[in-house]
Design an enzyme around this catalytic site. Structure first.
Site, PDB file in Angstrom:
ATOM      1  N   TYR A 103      63.335  19.700  68.136  1.00 13.18           N
ATOM      2  CA  TYR A 103      62.849  20.758  69.024  1.00 13.18           C
ATOM      3  C   TYR A 103      62.929  22.107  68.309  1.00 13.18           C
ATOM      4  CZ  TYR A 103      62.799  17.384  72.823  1.00 13.18           C
ATOM      5  OH  TYR A 103      62.510  16.293  73.608  1.00 13.18           O
ATOM      6  N   ASN A 126      53.482  18.386  78.944  1.00 17.98           N
ATOM      7  CA  ASN A 126      52.317  17.789  78.295  1.00 17.98           C
ATOM      8  C   ASN A 126      51.723  16.690  79.175  1.00 17.98           C
ATOM      9  OD1 ASN A 126      50.471  16.736  76.441  1.00 17.98           O
ATOM     10  ND2 ASN A 126      52.035  15.489  75.443  1.00 17.98           N
ATOM     11  N   CYS A 134      53.941  14.388  71.980  1.00 19.83           N
ATOM     12  CA  CYS A 134      55.256  14.986  72.242  1.00 19.83           C
ATOM     13  C   CYS A 134      56.388  14.003  71.955  1.00 19.83           C
ATOM     14  CB  CYS A 134      55.325  15.516  73.661  1.00 19.83           C
ATOM     15  SG  CYS A 134      55.048  14.272  74.931  1.00 19.83           S
ATOM     16  N   HIS A 135      56.063  12.709  71.861  1.00 16.54           N
ATOM     17  CA  HIS A 135      57.099  11.726  71.545  1.00 16.54           C
ATOM     18  C   HIS A 135      57.630  11.922  70.123  1.00 16.54           C
ATOM     19  CE1 HIS A 135      53.356   9.833  70.093  1.00 16.54           C
ATOM     20  NE2 HIS A 135      54.130   9.302  69.150  1.00 16.54           N
ATOM     21  N   GLU A 161      55.302   3.942  64.821  1.00 14.84           N
ATOM     22  CA  GLU A 161      54.672   4.869  63.880  1.00 14.84           C
ATOM     23  C   GLU A 161      55.379   4.860  62.528  1.00 14.84           C
ATOM     24  OE1 GLU A 161      52.681   8.011  67.043  1.00 14.84           O
ATOM     25  OE2 GLU A 161      54.437   8.669  65.883  1.00 14.84           O
TER      26      GLU A 161
END
Length: 168
Positions: A103, A126, A134-135, A161
């Protein structure tokens, strides 16, 4: 009339609301109303119509979950809010898959290093999950923080990912 589609994914149903191919809201739910109310009132449709195929958006969701995390980058998204949040959502789209940021780092990327709570608010507000990733924002030390669709989904996305980008 605004269209939506729900499609299966490895982590549950994923619904996308689009206006002429532009994503207004999306997330891991089959309840379109849960998403509709997340859309800013200036963009929020009164009615939505179920459509089984949203064209490029439907194909992008499928391709992402099949192992191509970069496919979401070119899908147009529209969200509305104040200047900082609108800009922060654009910045989120530049955070690469497999390289989550904290963050604090996200606040710095968004041009306001002291606005850590603002950065967290951009993630929390979001409406276009996945397309505005945002993940990919975590706490200092790697803890997950929050995620509207649940921490197991966030962890799955980050692990997925990481694997997909390691194969490149």
């Amino acid at each position: 009339m605004i269209d939506y589609a729900t499609q299966p994914t490895p982590i549950g149903p994923f619904t996308t609301i689009v206006d002429d191919g532009v994503v207004l809201a999306s997330g891991w739910t089959a309840d379109v109303e849960t998403l509709r109310v997340l859309i800013h009132p200036s963009l929020r449709p009164v009615q939505v119509r179920e459509c089984h195929d949203l064209g490029a958006v439907t194909r992008a969701v499928a391709a992402y979950h099949d192992g191509d995390p970069s496919v979401i980058d070119s899908v147009p998204v529209q969200q509305h809010s104040g200047e900082f949040l609108t800009y922060a959502w654009k910045v989120l789209r530049t955070v690469p898959a497999g390289a989550p940021v904290t963050y604090t780092e996200f606040a710095e990327l968004a041009g306001r290093p002291a606005a850590i709570r603002g950065a967290a608010s951009a993630c929390a507000r979001n409406a276009a999950a996945l397309f505005v990733p945002c993940h990919r924002v975590v706490r200092v030390g790697g803890a997950l923080g929050g995620f509207r669709w649940g921490l197991p989904v966030k962890q799955w996305l980050l692990d997925f990912e990481a694997r997909a980008t390691a194969d490149c």
